[in-house]
Design a protein around this motif. Structure first.
Motif, PDB file in Angstrom:
ATOM      1  N   GLU A 186     116.088  34.432  75.834  1.00 63.46           N
ATOM      2  CA  GLU A 186     115.448  35.331  76.705  1.00 63.46           C
ATOM      3  C   GLU A 186     114.526  34.639  77.764  1.00 63.46           C
ATOM      4  O   GLU A 186     113.952  33.685  77.467  1.00 63.46           O
ATOM      5  N   VAL A 193     110.893  35.090  79.448  1.00 62.86           N
ATOM      6  CA  VAL A 193     109.732  36.120  79.378  1.00 62.86           C
ATOM      7  C   VAL A 193     109.111  35.968  80.689  1.00 62.86           C
ATOM      8  O   VAL A 193     109.510  35.057  81.572  1.00 62.86           O
ATOM      9  N   ASN A 240     106.101  40.805  79.855  1.00 60.22           N
ATOM     10  CA  ASN A 240     106.534  40.523  78.723  1.00 60.22           C
ATOM     11  C   ASN A 240     105.866  39.100  78.301  1.00 60.22           C
ATOM     12  O   ASN A 240     106.056  38.110  79.019  1.00 60.22           O
ATOM     13  N   LEU A 255     104.261  36.005  76.076  1.00 52.68           N
ATOM     14  CA  LEU A 255     104.441  34.976  74.926  1.00 52.68           C
ATOM     15  C   LEU A 255     103.707  33.746  75.185  1.00 52.68           C
ATOM     16  O   LEU A 255     103.684  33.115  75.932  1.00 52.68           O
ATOM     17  N   GLN A 283     112.601  27.490  76.163  1.00 46.48           N
ATOM     18  CA  GLN A 283     112.113  28.932  76.256  1.00 46.48           C
ATOM     19  C   GLN A 283     112.124  28.899  78.013  1.00 46.48           C
ATOM     20  O   GLN A 283     111.314  28.384  78.359  1.00 46.48           O
ATOM     21  N   ALA A 285     110.842  31.180  81.412  1.00 48.71           N
ATOM     22  CA  ALA A 285     109.906  31.983  81.615  1.00 48.71           C
ATOM     23  C   ALA A 285     109.728  31.926  83.395  1.00 48.71           C
ATOM     24  O   ALA A 285     110.175  31.253  84.060  1.00 48.71           O
TER      25      ALA A 285
END
Ligand code: FAD
Lengths: 534, 156
Positions: A4, A6, A30, A32, A263, A265
């Motif tokens: 994903e 974010v 969204n 995080l 991750q 972003a």
């Protein structure tokens, strides 16, 4: 998490990370947050045990180097006379902080213009004033309106009671005609937003079992997660990565099992504190950013400021009931806050009074100073000290100097093998004179309050808990790392919101100001979403 | 944790208890117990079990003390006449310098969080949480003089 992307990724769930997460949750983004530590369990805090006074030597110790928690990273602070003190968990260092919660003065943003030292900030008091108000409401600040050391300001809760100790010290200040005022304190003095009221436990510096102290795990985080922010614990971010377009595209991190993960972003916000943030930016060096990320100015890690602390302790004839009440929140004096060059230094300091000691600490003071012998006479000597100490610390304004810095240690690494920060810091002559001045004035006021003896410590080595200046803000990319709203000059979707951005340190505790700044940055992001990366 | 931890012998425990009572004797008014009578020898043993690094100094010190007690004609430090014990401990400080400072530190820091001791000092013998302590509201008239001075900050 890895597939994903974010909208916003915040690194660090301490004071600043929590505030910006809560504010950004107003958008439909969204959000995080990744935090290397755990949620804390207040039932485990030392004040729930008879031996609470020993808590500060174990897993609630001040230094990450001696605490022995696997969520900590070691810091090489052997090149500094002041040791780093922090905490790594949801709530960050606010888990251990005293909650002394003053604002900066208007003049603190104009140090160069007023006094010809340091630099002016690219924002002013008026910019942050509305955010101080929001922060006071969210953190639950107790205090008394009308402090003549400040412009008018709102304080939602009644002040922490002074107790016999505070009233005794107030008498000393009054006798000398010096300024003092009940401290603004991030402590719920009444039931507040689901938080239980302060019941004067005493040892705030090892976590508040009552939940009355405003650490962000009990203030912003419950509100932020209710609004949809996700908080991932045990995620240690190793580096921020950059895409082909020159923008940050996410992070590489280690999960609880030590597995490296990615991750992605759209926006990355770094809130790892004045030491953790430069460490992360320097660890994010790449072919396009060989000296570390956002470091074209060469200033990442430089201009590191502490607040040098002096400590002054008085010994009184009568019991002061000093074990009752929040350790670091009672009264403060800003009599010596503004510059008066006749004192021999520029800028100034706050005197923050502290409460008394527990019996174990008293015995250690007695042992260390040879006042409480073993054997015959032990009890009589102990009784002379027990509940008869009161004092204060001086929070001295440090000025930025490039040679005071955070770099990466060539050898020391954390449990994931990520290079640790190394601190090189020298106490300036200005700060040294200020500390000496504070000891002399502290002695004077304690004697006026009735102390029969006064002990002075011009530099408290353990007090490296205010970490500032290592990614300073400014409008010129050559002399600053981030702009006036925390956006890195070099990477337009990368923000820094902790004490790293401070241009100067002021002579007060920094958390209220760094949180107000984080809230301000959040509003700037929210109001400029259309052209955020221009 | 070291596998080599060996519990103190009954003789050593008895001597340790007597030493603790010399380090912190009972108070004259009887409100505060001696550290030995309070049973701190067991707590010190627990500490040694947790931190075996402490053990050699304690055991070594107790052995030297036993030898000094024998020289003084007693089978155990606990059997040395009350008036002579401090002398013996002072001699011990010269012969086994690591023993007493470490033991004093452990004794002080253990003694002063015992419920009986806190009560003897006039403090509730319980942890601060969950009961806490009441503090009366403050007298705000103390601030009158400060208010009268007016603003003390600079406007840039
Ligand atoms: C003993 C003590 C007393 C204090 N008293 C006061 C006081 O009375 N008043 C006051 O204003 N201030 C006080 N402070 C300072 C105050 O706690 C800090 O100013 C404040 O917490 C800083 O907020 P921050 O968000 O910048 O950093 P922190 O609160 O330190 O939070 C940073 C977070 O980032 C996380 N992190 C860091 N690196 C990474 C990474 N690579 N990956 C994932 N997570 C990471 C850390 O685990 C931590 O939780 C005190 C501090 C201490 C230790």
């Amino acid at each position: 998490m890895s597939e994903e992307t974010v909208d916003v990724l915040i690194v660090g769930a301490g004071a600043a990370g929590a505030a910006i997460a809560w504010s950004l949750a107003d958008t439909r983004m969204n959000v995080l947050c990744m935090e290397q530590g755990d949620w804390m369990d207040p039932a485990q805090y030392p004040s729930t045990r008879l031996d609470w006074d020993l808590g500060r030597f174990g897993e609630f110790g001040l230094s990450p180097n001696s605490r022995g928690r696997e969520t900590d990273y070691p810091v090489n602070d052997s090149g500094s006379p002041i040791q780093i003190s922090n905490f790594n968990a949801v709530g960050g260092s606010t888990i251990l902080y005293a909650g002394h919660f003053p604002r900066f003065h208007p003049g603190d943003f104009r140090v160069r213009s007023l006094d010809g030292v340091g630099d002016d900030w690219p924002i002013d008091y008026e910019t942050l004033a509305p955010y101080y108000d929001v922060n006071a409401r969210m953190m639950g600040v107790a205090g008394l309106a009308g402090d003549p050391a400040y412009p008018p300001k709102s304080v939602p809760l009644p002040p922490v009671p002074l107790g016999k100790l505070g009233e005794t010290l107030a008498g000393g200040f009054n006798q000398l005609g010096w300024h003092w005022w009940p401290s603004d304190s991030a402590i719920a003095t009444q039931e507040y937003e689901g938080r239980a009221p302060c019941i004067n436990l005493g040892p705030c510096l090892t976590g508040c079992a009552q939940g009355a102290k405003g650490s962000t795990d009990v203030t912003y985080w419950p509100a932020a997660t209710r609004k949809g922010v996700r908080l991932a614990t045990r995620c240690r971010v190793r580096e921020v990565t950059i895409g082909a377009d020159g923008l940050a595209d996410g992070v590489l991190y280690y999960d609880a099992e030590g597995v490296e993960r990615r991750q992605r972003a759209e926006i990355v916000i770094v809130a790892c504190n004045g030491v953790g943030t430069p460490r992360l930016l320097l660890n994010s060096a790449s072919a396009t950013h060989p000296n570390g990320l956002a470091n074209s100015s060469g200033l990442v890690g430089k201009n590191f400021m502490f607040h040098p602390y002096a400590m002054i302790t008085g010994i009184f004839d009568d019991p002061l009931e000093g074990y009752k009440g929040p350790t670091g929140c009672c009264i403060m004096s800003q009599e010596f806050y503004e510059t008066d060059l006749s004192r021999g230094f520029s800028r100034g300091y706050t005197l923050e009074t502290t409460r008394g000691m527990g019996a174990v600490s008293t015995s250690m003071l007695g042992m260390g100073t040879g006042r409480v012998p073993w054997g015959e006479g032990h009890h009589e000597a102990f009784a002379q000290l027990h509940d008869r100490t009161a004092g204060m610390v001086a929070i001295c304004e440090d000025l930025p100097e490039e040679h005071n810095r955070v770099t990466l240690d060539p050898e020391l690494v954390d449990s994931n093998g990520v290079p640790s920060p190394k601190i090189d810091y020298t106490l300036s002559e200005n700060s040294r004179k200020m500390c000496d001045h504070a000891v002399a004035r502290g002695r004077e006021v304690l004697e006026a309050a009735g102390a029969k003896e006064v002990l002075g410590e011009p530099l408290l080595a353990v007090a490296g808990w205010h970490l500032m200046g290592t990614a300073r803000m400014g409008t010129d990319p050559a002399t600053s790392v981030v702009n006036e709203w925390g956006r890195c000059h070099d990477v337009k979707n990368l923000f820094v919101v902790d004490g790293s951005v401070f241009v100067t340190s002021a002579g007060v505790n920094p958390t209220n100001t760094l949180q107000a700044f984080a809230l301000y940055v959040a509003d700037r992001i929210k109001n400029n979403l259309e052209n955020l990366f221009d | 944790m070291s596998e080599a931890y060996e519990a103190l012998s009954p003789d050593q425990s008895r001597a340790l208890t007597a030493v603790l009572d010399e380090i912190i004797p009972p108070s004259r008014d009887g409100r505060l117990p001696g550290a030995g009578a309070l049973g701190l020898a067991a707590a010190i043993e627990d500490k040694m079990r947790e931190q075996p690094i402490l053990q050699p100094a304690v055991v070594g010190g107790l052995e030297t003390l036993a030898a000094l007690a024998r020289e003084a004609g007693a089978g155990n430090f606990a059997d040395v006449a009350a008036g002579e014990r401090v002398d013996l401990l002072n001699r011990l400080a010269a012969d086994a310098p690591a023993f007493l400072p470490g033991l004093i530190f452990q004794t002080y820091t253990t003694y002063y969080h015992q419920a009986a001791v806190l009560e003897g000092l006039g403090i509730p013998g319980r942890p601060p949480h969950p009961e806490g302590y009441p503090v009366a509201p403050s007298d705000e008239s103390l601030l009158d003089a400060v208010r009268d001075r007016g603003p003390v900050y600079r406007q840039p």
